[in-house]
Design a protein around this motif. Sequence first.
Motif, PDB file in Angstrom:
ATOM      1  N   UNK A  11      15.869  49.173  -1.859  1.00 14.69           N
ATOM      2  CA  UNK A  11      14.451  49.155  -1.492  1.00 14.69           C
ATOM      3  C   UNK A  11      14.010  50.522  -0.990  1.00 14.69           C
ATOM      4  N   UNK A  12      14.852  51.132  -0.156  1.00 11.92           N
ATOM      5  CA  UNK A  12      14.511  52.446   0.382  1.00 11.92           C
ATOM      6  C   UNK A  12      14.422  53.485  -0.727  1.00 11.92           C
ATOM      7  N   UNK A  13      15.311  53.355  -1.709  1.00 13.61           N
ATOM      8  CA  UNK A  13      15.283  54.312  -2.812  1.00 13.61           C
ATOM      9  C   UNK A  13      13.978  54.202  -3.590  1.00 13.61           C
ATOM     10  N   UNK A  14      13.511  52.967  -3.789  1.00 14.31           N
ATOM     11  CA  UNK A  14      12.243  52.807  -4.499  1.00 14.31           C
ATOM     12  C   UNK A  14      11.090  53.409  -3.710  1.00 14.31           C
ATOM     13  N   UNK A  15      11.158  53.314  -2.374  1.00 11.45           N
ATOM     14  CA  UNK A  15      10.130  53.938  -1.540  1.00 11.45           C
ATOM     15  C   UNK A  15      10.158  55.449  -1.698  1.00 11.45           C
ATOM     16  N   UNK A  16      11.381  55.986  -1.716  1.00  8.71           N
ATOM     17  CA  UNK A  16      11.520  57.440  -1.867  1.00  8.71           C
ATOM     18  C   UNK A  16      10.943  57.898  -3.196  1.00  8.71           C
ATOM     19  N   UNK A  17      11.279  57.174  -4.264  1.00 12.39           N
ATOM     20  CA  UNK A  17      10.819  57.588  -5.576  1.00 12.39           C
ATOM     21  C   UNK A  17       9.310  57.409  -5.716  1.00 12.39           C
ATOM     22  N   UNK A  18       8.773  56.436  -5.028  1.00  8.90           N
ATOM     23  CA  UNK A  18       7.322  56.236  -5.081  1.00  8.90           C
ATOM     24  C   UNK A  18       6.598  57.413  -4.459  1.00  8.90           C
ATOM     25  N   UNK A  45      26.944  57.379  -5.498  1.00 12.13           N
ATOM     26  CA  UNK A  45      26.069  56.333  -4.974  1.00 12.13           C
ATOM     27  C   UNK A  45      24.628  56.814  -4.920  1.00 12.13           C
ATOM     28  N   UNK A  46      24.428  58.024  -4.436  1.00 11.11           N
ATOM     29  CA  UNK A  46      23.073  58.559  -4.303  1.00 11.11           C
ATOM     30  C   UNK A  46      22.421  58.762  -5.668  1.00 11.11           C
ATOM     31  N   UNK A  47      23.229  59.086  -6.669  1.00 10.97           N
ATOM     32  CA  UNK A  47      22.676  59.207  -8.025  1.00 10.97           C
ATOM     33  C   UNK A  47      22.160  57.870  -8.524  1.00 10.97           C
ATOM     34  N   UNK A  48      22.923  56.804  -8.298  1.00 14.75           N
ATOM     35  CA  UNK A  48      22.486  55.479  -8.730  1.00 14.75           C
ATOM     36  C   UNK A  48      21.252  55.028  -7.959  1.00 14.75           C
ATOM     37  N   UNK A  49      21.181  55.398  -6.681  1.00 15.92           N
ATOM     38  CA  UNK A  49      20.019  55.038  -5.873  1.00 15.92           C
ATOM     39  C   UNK A  49      18.829  55.968  -6.121  1.00 15.92           C
ATOM     40  N   UNK A  50      19.068  57.051  -6.892  1.00 14.76           N
ATOM     41  CA  UNK A  50      18.030  58.030  -7.226  1.00 14.76           C
ATOM     42  C   UNK A  50      17.399  58.639  -5.971  1.00 14.76           C
ATOM     43  N   UNK A  51      18.242  58.926  -4.994  1.00 12.68           N
ATOM     44  CA  UNK A  51      17.768  59.607  -3.786  1.00 12.68           C
ATOM     45  C   UNK A  51      17.583  61.081  -4.109  1.00 12.68           C
ATOM     46  N   UNK A  52      16.430  61.661  -3.825  1.00  9.64           N
ATOM     47  CA  UNK A  52      16.175  63.071  -4.160  1.00  9.64           C
ATOM     48  C   UNK A  52      17.179  64.006  -3.502  1.00  9.64           C
TER      49      UNK A  52
END
Length: 323
Positions: free
Chosen positions: A146-153, A215-222
């Motif tokens: 969920x947090x990752x989607x917020x970051x990408x948004x 893990x961060x790549x899968x979560x798409x964290x910048x």
Amino acid sequence: MIAKSKQVMLLWLEGFLEACSLHRVVILCHRSRKLLLRTGQCFLLNGLIFLGSLGVFKWFVNPTLQWILPDPCAPVTSQDFCSYNGSYSFLRGGLLQLFYVFWFYPLYMLSFILSNIWYNDVAKYGFEAIEKSDLSSAETFRQCEVLASVIMTNAERPSGLGGVMIGIGVQVYSILLLTFFFMEVYLVGVIPYIGKILNFLLLSWMYAYYCYEYKWNFLEIPLEKRLEFFESNWAFFAGFGSPCVLAIFFLSPLVSGALMAILFPLFVLTATGSGPEKSIVSPRSTWKCAGLLRLPIFYVADTLSMLALSIFRLESLQHEKTG
């Protein structure tokens, strides 16, 4: 000062214990047949074949050549026999080098290439297994998703070709950053007196970053969020990377490479099952490392990476003008 030191030690210990939580590996492999297969392949290639070859070389090939082609003789032996023994020693050394060139080095490269491909699969199947597991970290994963989607948004990355080019640029920068950091790790090791200590510390951070990067790549964290979080939680990640380094630090390069190739997927899975970044989008004051200064671990690597990119950009512009 005492409070800060205690906070650092507690964070380091927390990271160390996270890395040693190998029970997660057993549970995840039990939940996913694909993960068990990939992990088993890593053990088979790097453990049985690579380390096994090193064992055969050390305990069978080398002693056999030593017996057939002995070292130069003692002074009491005749000069003629000594000259033969000198030739034997030279011949034995040549055969040993051929063994390295035509077996160990190609096997090492094969292990390096296949292992890096398999590590990504290990992290991917580990993610899938977490959703099926009863681990407490499963909830952490859902929170992180969920947090990752917020970051990408909120990333404000343009769509279309512009977004693709920015993504490629970030990947190039990330590769340069880790390459220069690896060079930095190697160079500090030759500093007298404190070189080994600094080398151990930087290696701990490097392996910790590699473990969490999947893990961060899968979560798409910048990338900028990753670096900020990593450098702010430097004590935790120093502790997480320590078991990785302790296992290989005092071994020869080939043995340490083979052993690390076996252990690394296990640490990737422990990182995948943990969740220190669940507060990554929260204010820094709410992090466990609050009160500690952000340590510029990647400052040198970042400076060199930006310099390399600026040089490349200038050369590209000059080429366009001359063209």
